[in-house]
Design an enzyme around this catalytic site. Sequence first.
Site, PDB file in Angstrom:
ATOM      1  N   ASN A   9       0.867  -1.184   0.000  1.00 17.39           N
ATOM      2  CA  ASN A   9       0.000   0.000   0.000  1.00 17.39           C
ATOM      3  C   ASN A   9       0.898   1.226   0.000  1.00 17.39           C
ATOM      4  O   ASN A   9       1.505   1.549   1.024  1.00 17.39           O
ATOM      5  CB  ASN A   9      -0.898  -0.029   1.249  1.00 17.39           C
ATOM      6  N   TRP A  10       0.956   1.891  -1.136  1.00 23.33           N
ATOM      7  CA  TRP A  10       1.861   3.054  -1.239  1.00 23.33           C
ATOM      8  C   TRP A  10       1.313   4.295  -0.556  1.00 23.33           C
ATOM      9  O   TRP A  10       2.024   5.297  -0.434  1.00 23.33           O
ATOM     10  CB  TRP A  10       2.118   3.380  -2.713  1.00 23.33           C
ATOM     11  N   LYS A  11       0.032   4.270  -0.211  1.00 20.44           N
ATOM     12  CA  LYS A  11      -0.607   5.474   0.355  1.00 20.44           C
ATOM     13  C   LYS A  11      -0.450   6.634  -0.648  1.00 20.44           C
ATOM     14  O   LYS A  11      -0.423   6.387  -1.844  1.00 20.44           O
ATOM     15  CB  LYS A  11      -0.050   5.778   1.744  1.00 20.44           C
ATOM     16  N   HIS A  93      -9.337   1.186   5.655  1.00 23.13           N
ATOM     17  CA  HIS A  93      -7.988   1.418   6.197  1.00 23.13           C
ATOM     18  C   HIS A  93      -8.093   2.406   7.365  1.00 23.13           C
ATOM     19  O   HIS A  93      -8.903   3.345   7.312  1.00 23.13           O
ATOM     20  CB  HIS A  93      -7.057   1.975   5.105  1.00 23.13           C
ATOM     21  N   GLU A  95      -6.440   4.888   8.178  1.00 24.58           N
ATOM     22  CA  GLU A  95      -6.272   6.304   7.810  1.00 24.58           C
ATOM     23  C   GLU A  95      -7.557   6.873   7.216  1.00 24.58           C
ATOM     24  O   GLU A  95      -7.833   8.065   7.340  1.00 24.58           O
ATOM     25  CB  GLU A  95      -5.062   6.458   6.859  1.00 24.58           C
ATOM     26  N   GLU A 165      -4.423  -4.530  11.168  1.00 14.39           N
ATOM     27  CA  GLU A 165      -3.423  -3.464  11.200  1.00 14.39           C
ATOM     28  C   GLU A 165      -3.584  -2.663  12.490  1.00 14.39           C
ATOM     29  O   GLU A 165      -4.347  -1.677  12.518  1.00 14.39           O
ATOM     30  CB  GLU A 165      -3.600  -2.532  10.003  1.00 14.39           C
ATOM     31  N   GLY A 171       3.397   2.721  10.534  1.00 12.93           N
ATOM     32  CA  GLY A 171       4.330   3.817  10.270  1.00 12.93           C
ATOM     33  C   GLY A 171       5.132   4.243  11.482  1.00 12.93           C
ATOM     34  O   GLY A 171       5.765   5.290  11.473  1.00 12.93           O
ATOM     35  N   SER A 210       4.336  -1.745  10.122  1.00  7.07           N
ATOM     36  CA  SER A 210       5.796  -1.786  10.189  1.00  7.07           C
ATOM     37  C   SER A 210       6.392  -3.144   9.815  1.00  7.07           C
ATOM     38  O   SER A 210       7.371  -3.590  10.425  1.00  7.07           O
ATOM     39  CB  SER A 210       6.281  -1.339  11.579  1.00  7.07           C
ATOM     40  N   GLY A 231       3.180  -1.001   4.143  1.00  8.31           N
ATOM     41  CA  GLY A 231       3.155   0.411   3.765  1.00  8.31           C
ATOM     42  C   GLY A 231       4.534   0.873   3.347  1.00  8.31           C
ATOM     43  O   GLY A 231       5.008   0.600   2.244  1.00  8.31           O
ATOM     44  N   GLY A 232       5.222   1.561   4.266  1.00  8.39           N
ATOM     45  CA  GLY A 232       6.511   2.190   3.971  1.00  8.39           C
ATOM     46  C   GLY A 232       7.509   1.302   3.239  1.00  8.39           C
ATOM     47  O   GLY A 232       8.128   1.734   2.259  1.00  8.39           O
TER      48      GLY A 232
HETATM   49  P1  13P Z   1       3.578   0.684   7.466  1.00  8.51           P
HETATM   50  O1  13P Z   1       4.067  -0.641   6.884  1.00  8.51           O
HETATM   51  O2  13P Z   1       4.271   1.855   6.882  1.00  8.51           O
HETATM   52  O3  13P Z   1       3.567   0.640   8.941  1.00  8.51           O
HETATM   53  O4  13P Z   1       2.045   0.833   6.981  1.00  8.51           O
HETATM   54  C1  13P Z   1       1.152  -0.192   7.186  1.00  8.51           C
HETATM   55  C2  13P Z   1      -0.106   0.102   6.467  1.00  8.51           C
HETATM   56  O5  13P Z   1      -0.859   0.989   6.860  1.00  8.51           O
HETATM   57  C3  13P Z   1      -0.398  -0.649   5.250  1.00  8.51           C
HETATM   58  O6  13P Z   1      -1.713  -0.458   4.833  1.00  8.51           O
END
Ligand code: 13P
Length: 248
Positions: A9-11, A93, A95, A165, A171, A210, A231-232
């Site tokens: 997930n690149w956000k 999600h 966010e 999650e 993050g 993470s 994510g990251g």
């Molecule tokens: P991180 O891997 O950056 O913690 O993000 C997780 C995430 O929200 C994937 O959807």
Amino acid sequence: MRRMLVAGNWKMQGSMHSTREWIDRVKVTSSPSCDRVVFPPFPYLGAAVEAATTGELAVGAQDLSEHAEGAYTGEVAASMLRDMGAEYVLVGHSERRQYHAESDAVVAAKFLAAVSAGLQPVLCLGETLEEREAGKTEEVIQRQLGTVLEQCGLSAFTAAIIAYEPIWAIGTGHTARPDQAQQIHAFIRSQLAGRDAKLARMTRLLYGGSVKPDNAAELFSEADIDGGLVGGASLQAADFLAICAAAC
Ligand code: 13P
């Protein structure tokens, strides 16, 4: 045996150039025992689908509208995502729940919209740090999952994927310990098993928060962790591929 799945997930990150480069790099590698999905931002979906032509990589969207069509400026319908070649979509999600006030009911409506259009929803569940510290993790997960089950019905879960999650791990670099994640994954599976044992066995449960190349193998070795939502660490193709390798 459930197939492992690793999703990136690149956000709201990346560019047209980095999207094409990333996909060109990932699609030439194969992963016989693991499915791979990438979730780029909306504007790059078309380019991602076009570049990911080999079948080694699927493309998904990070969000969708709960409405099928109509006067909803700025929204994107599930059918439009299918039309572009997306196969998956993230739903609920944290966010979106946090910054866009998506309630459990809205998340359930989006889940149903995705399934109705033939998209595979990845339903995201997770508790805040305060909720965990107050011993409310299972209560929160039960409420988030329960609303979708009640509003959409069990049959909507046939092609669904669930991602646990924990918000405190997203993050932050504070990954849940493998046994902590396993405990909640087993709880989620038990919630499904109470309704349909076969569905519970077949549903893939991803861990997100993470996930990195150096902690992925340990997380994925847990019985109820069937892959990761990254994510990251998914932004760099090399790290994403290392996480995929840990799943295979
Ligand atoms: P991180 O891997 O950056 O913690 O993000 C997780 C995430 O929200 C994937 O959807």
